[in-house]
Design an enzyme around this catalytic site. Structure first.
Site, PDB file in Angstrom:
ATOM      1  N   ASP A  31     -10.516  12.058  -0.220  1.00  0.00           N
ATOM      2  CA  ASP A  31     -10.469  10.756  -0.886  1.00  0.00           C
ATOM      3  C   ASP A  31      -9.745  10.937  -2.220  1.00  0.00           C
ATOM      4  OD1 ASP A  31     -12.653   8.061  -0.457  1.00  0.00           O
ATOM      5  OD2 ASP A  31     -11.270   8.158  -2.160  1.00  0.00           O
ATOM      6  N   ASP A  58      -4.516  12.673  -2.146  1.00  0.00           N
ATOM      7  CA  ASP A  58      -3.901  11.403  -1.755  1.00  0.00           C
ATOM      8  C   ASP A  58      -3.193  11.637  -0.424  1.00  0.00           C
ATOM      9  OD1 ASP A  58      -2.159   8.790  -3.479  1.00  0.00           O
ATOM     10  OD2 ASP A  58      -2.123   9.276  -1.337  1.00  0.00           O
ATOM     11  N   PHE A  80      -9.681   6.149   7.214  1.00  0.00           N
ATOM     12  CA  PHE A  80     -10.101   4.935   6.495  1.00  0.00           C
ATOM     13  C   PHE A  80      -9.208   4.674   5.288  1.00  0.00           C
ATOM     14  CE2 PHE A  80     -14.063   4.076   8.564  1.00  0.00           C
ATOM     15  CZ  PHE A  80     -14.644   5.290   8.889  1.00  0.00           C
ATOM     16  N   ASN A  99       1.507   2.599   0.338  1.00  0.00           N
ATOM     17  CA  ASN A  99       0.283   3.408   0.427  1.00  0.00           C
ATOM     18  C   ASN A  99      -0.281   3.421   1.845  1.00  0.00           C
ATOM     19  OD1 ASN A  99      -2.069   4.821  -0.932  1.00  0.00           O
ATOM     20  ND2 ASN A  99      -3.116   3.121   0.094  1.00  0.00           N
ATOM     21  N   SER A 124      -8.443  -3.997  11.554  1.00  0.00           N
ATOM     22  CA  SER A 124      -9.178  -5.145  11.036  1.00  0.00           C
ATOM     23  C   SER A 124      -8.897  -6.388  11.867  1.00  0.00           C
ATOM     24  CB  SER A 124      -8.749  -5.399   9.591  1.00  0.00           C
ATOM     25  OG  SER A 124      -9.187  -6.676   9.165  1.00  0.00           O
ATOM     26  N   TYR A 149      -1.807  -7.109   3.161  1.00  0.00           N
ATOM     27  CA  TYR A 149      -2.864  -6.163   3.602  1.00  0.00           C
ATOM     28  C   TYR A 149      -2.997  -6.250   5.118  1.00  0.00           C
ATOM     29  CZ  TYR A 149      -7.500  -5.023   5.248  1.00  0.00           C
ATOM     30  OH  TYR A 149      -8.548  -4.557   6.008  1.00  0.00           O
ATOM     31  N   LYS A 153      -2.089  -3.493   8.477  1.00  0.00           N
ATOM     32  CA  LYS A 153      -2.962  -3.101   9.598  1.00  0.00           C
ATOM     33  C   LYS A 153      -2.258  -3.350  10.936  1.00  0.00           C
ATOM     34  CE  LYS A 153      -6.531  -1.695   7.304  1.00  0.00           C
ATOM     35  NZ  LYS A 153      -6.910  -0.263   7.291  1.00  0.00           N
ATOM     36  N   ASN A 199     -14.797  -9.136  -2.107  1.00  0.00           N
ATOM     37  CA  ASN A 199     -15.549  -9.516  -0.909  1.00  0.00           C
ATOM     38  C   ASN A 199     -16.820 -10.293  -1.262  1.00  0.00           C
ATOM     39  OD1 ASN A 199     -14.470  -6.489   0.578  1.00  0.00           O
ATOM     40  ND2 ASN A 199     -13.876  -8.513   1.260  1.00  0.00           N
ATOM     41  N   ARG A 231     -17.540 -16.304   9.606  1.00  0.00           N
ATOM     42  CA  ARG A 231     -17.174 -14.904   9.761  1.00  0.00           C
ATOM     43  C   ARG A 231     -18.182 -14.187  10.652  1.00  0.00           C
ATOM     44  NH1 ARG A 231     -13.382 -16.707   7.810  1.00  0.00           N
ATOM     45  NH2 ARG A 231     -12.009 -15.984   6.127  1.00  0.00           N
ATOM     46  N   ASP A 298      -7.187 -17.540   3.304  1.00  0.00           N
ATOM     47  CA  ASP A 298      -8.436 -17.419   4.076  1.00  0.00           C
ATOM     48  C   ASP A 298      -8.272 -18.001   5.475  1.00  0.00           C
ATOM     49  OD1 ASP A 298     -10.258 -16.018   2.622  1.00  0.00           O
ATOM     50  OD2 ASP A 298     -11.032 -17.736   1.546  1.00  0.00           O
TER      51      ASP A 298
HETATM   52  C1  WQD Z   1     -15.485 -13.745   3.424  1.00  0.00           C
HETATM   53  C2  WQD Z   1     -15.707 -15.252   3.219  1.00  0.00           C
HETATM   54  C3  WQD Z   1     -14.236 -16.255   1.614  1.00  0.00           C
HETATM   55  C4  WQD Z   1     -15.720 -14.194  -1.911  1.00  0.00           C
HETATM   56  C5  WQD Z   1     -11.492  -9.302   4.189  1.00  0.00           C
HETATM   57  C6  WQD Z   1     -10.432  -8.569   4.965  1.00  0.00           C
HETATM   58  C7  WQD Z   1     -11.067  -7.838   6.105  1.00  0.00           C
HETATM   59  C8  WQD Z   1     -12.119  -6.933   5.574  1.00  0.00           C
HETATM   60  C9  WQD Z   1     -13.167  -7.731   4.793  1.00  0.00           C
HETATM   61  C10 WQD Z   1     -11.794  -4.673   4.902  1.00  0.00           C
HETATM   62  C11 WQD Z   1     -14.388 -16.029   3.107  1.00  0.00           C
HETATM   63  C12 WQD Z   1     -15.692 -16.319   1.157  1.00  0.00           C
HETATM   64  C13 WQD Z   1     -15.549 -14.597  -0.591  1.00  0.00           C
HETATM   65  C14 WQD Z   1     -16.197 -15.130  -2.863  1.00  0.00           C
HETATM   66  C15 WQD Z   1     -16.326 -16.807  -1.164  1.00  0.00           C
HETATM   67  N1  WQD Z   1     -11.521  -5.956   4.737  1.00  0.00           N
HETATM   68  N2  WQD Z   1     -15.850 -15.881  -0.244  1.00  0.00           N
HETATM   69  N3  WQD Z   1     -16.485 -16.405  -2.457  1.00  0.00           N
HETATM   70  O1  WQD Z   1     -11.505 -12.229   3.481  1.00  0.00           O
HETATM   71  O2  WQD Z   1     -13.123 -12.469   5.472  1.00  0.00           O
HETATM   72  O3  WQD Z   1     -12.078 -10.264   5.013  1.00  0.00           O
HETATM   73  O4  WQD Z   1     -12.490  -8.412   3.736  1.00  0.00           O
HETATM   74  O5  WQD Z   1     -12.493  -4.128   5.688  1.00  0.00           O
HETATM   75  O6  WQD Z   1     -10.068  -7.070   6.746  1.00  0.00           O
HETATM   76  O7  WQD Z   1      -9.534  -9.511   5.506  1.00  0.00           O
HETATM   77  O8  WQD Z   1     -13.802 -11.130   3.468  1.00  0.00           O
HETATM   78  O9  WQD Z   1     -15.722 -11.127   1.947  1.00  0.00           O
HETATM   79  O10 WQD Z   1     -13.420 -11.650   0.992  1.00  0.00           O
HETATM   80  O11 WQD Z   1     -14.557 -13.328   2.419  1.00  0.00           O
HETATM   81  O12 WQD Z   1     -16.590 -17.979  -0.817  1.00  0.00           O
HETATM   82  O13 WQD Z   1     -16.377 -14.835  -4.084  1.00  0.00           O
HETATM   83  O14 WQD Z   1     -16.395 -15.436   1.990  1.00  0.00           O
HETATM   84  O15 WQD Z   1     -13.576 -17.475   1.323  1.00  0.00           O
HETATM   85  O16 WQD Z   1     -14.559 -17.283   3.731  1.00  0.00           O
HETATM   86  P1  WQD Z   1     -12.573 -11.651   4.360  1.00  0.00           P
HETATM   87  P2  WQD Z   1     -14.384 -11.757   2.123  1.00  0.00           P
END
Ligand code: WQD
Length: 339
Positions: A31, A58, A80, A99, A124, A149, A153, A199, A231, A298
């Site tokens: 890592d 790296d 990962f 990267n 993903s 991003y 993938k 996230n 989701r 989104d």
């Molecule tokens: C989830 C939902 C947001 C933050 C991404 C990548 C995916 C994976 C996970 C790596 C959405 C909503 C979020 C906030 C919110 N990456 N939200 N307020 O975008 O579904 O997935 O991260 O493993 O590959 O695409 O995840 O958690 O950012 O969002 O309302 O402060 O939560 O709009 O609907 P996402 P997320």
């Protein structure tokens, strides 16, 4: 069997190191600590009672990666290590393409040079974009990615597929994750993003812990029961176990060149508000949140059909979203300095 785990100090990587150990594998962690920190190694040691070899490398550094493969005789690689913030990738696309793709090419070339034949790739559900039909299966056509991003993938999957088809004597699996959430039940490892979380769940737990003033829900005008996005939220420990199953699948595979992709999700879709309500209920806390505008890029709704991974790898999600939200909260309480 000795397994190289790149990004092994990260959220999913660290939980996978624990499950590899439990399954009798010997993980070696690489890592560059871009989005993680060494405290995670302490947590892994407390859970497993072991100090696994760790190299601060790296994966873009060909020479360092070659030296590692000379030193450690690997039987497989779980990859990962990548940048993963959707929003950041829109601002810095060249960093993401360089990267995420150079590191993959370095690893595949080095594996070929050192005759390492088993490769599991962290892909993903973002490769599906906004699917026309739900739940998505592995045959659902990939849509143009909604972020650089996501595109890294999709391109990475194509690189792996084309490499395998050139018959270099490698077996590879891409696991298409849905939304990993939660933490190890011991609260010794969990999600620990550097800086402001992009996230949903780490932002929720930090808000509930008083580290953030309020969560903004990005839009409630989507075509769903409560207007917020849907989701497929999968417990990170279930996801980690899927990687052990993927290695077993590769070990069983007779063909000397094999490639396949698997959705790894629960098969259940929940809205953002349903997750928030579940978080409040299982943890007995009130969450401060407001409804804000949609977030660019989104996807409105996505959740997995995971029959293939269930049937082929005999893997199924065992934990619920409530389990994950309880574990995520307990982890946040553990790492939040007492006032
Ligand atoms: C989830 C939902 C947001 C933050 C991404 C990548 C995916 C994976 C996970 C790596 C959405 C909503 C979020 C906030 C919110 N990456 N939200 N307020 O975008 O579904 O997935 O991260 O493993 O590959 O695409 O995840 O958690 O950012 O969002 O309302 O402060 O939560 O709009 O609907 P996402 P997320």
């Amino acid at each position: 069997m000795k397994i190289l785990v790149t990004g092994g100090v990260g959220f999913i990587g660290s939980h996978t190191v624990v499950e590899l150990d439990r399954a009798g594998y010997q993980p070696v962690i690489v890592d560059n600590l871009y989005n993680s920190n060494l405290d995670v190694l302490k947590g892994i040691r407390e859970i497993t009672g072991k100090d696994f070899p760790f190299y601060n490398i790296d994966c873009n550094d060909t020479e360092k990666v070659r030296e590692l493969f000379e030193k450690e005789k690997f039987d497989g690689v779980i990859h990962f290590a990548a940048y993963k913030a959707v929003g950041e990738s829109v601002d810095k696309p060249l960093n993401y393409y360089e990267n995420n793709l150079i590191s993959l090419l370095v690893l595949l070339r080095t594996m070929k040079e050192f005759n390492v034949k088993n490769f599991v790739f962290s892909s993903s559900c973002t490769v599906y974009g906004q699917p026309e039909q739900l739940p998505v299966t592995e045959l659902t056509p990939r849509q143009p990615a909604t972020s650089p991003y996501g595109n890294t993938k999709a391109i990475a999957e194509d690189i792996i597929r084309d490499h395998v088809y050139s018959r270099p004597d490698i077996k590879a699996i891409s696991l298409r994750y849905f939304n990993p959430i939660g933490a190890h039940e011991s609260s010794l490892i969990g999600e620990l993003p550097n800086g402001v979380p992009s996230n949903l769940v780490p932002f929720i737990t930090q808000t509930a812990a008083g580290l953030r003033a309020s969560l903004t829900v990005f839009g409630n005008d989507y075509d769903t029961e409560d207007g917020t996005c849907i989701r497929d939220f999968i417990h990170v420990v279930d996801l980690a176990k899927a990687h052990v199953k993927a290695l077993e699948r590769l070990n069983e595979e007779e063909k000397d060149n094999y490639y396949d992709v698997f959705n790894v999700g629960t098969g259940e879709g929940y809205t953002v508000l349903e997750l928030i309500n579940t978080f409040e209920e299982v943890n007995g806390v009130r969450l401060n949140y407001t409804i804000g505008p949609r977030r660019e890029g989104d996807v409105e709704k996505i959740y997995a059909q995971s029959d293939k991974v269930n049937n082929v790898m005999k893997w199924k999600a065992e934990k619920t979203m409530a389990d994950a939200l309880r574990d995520a909260w307990n982890w946040q309480l553990k790492i939040t300095p007492k006032k």
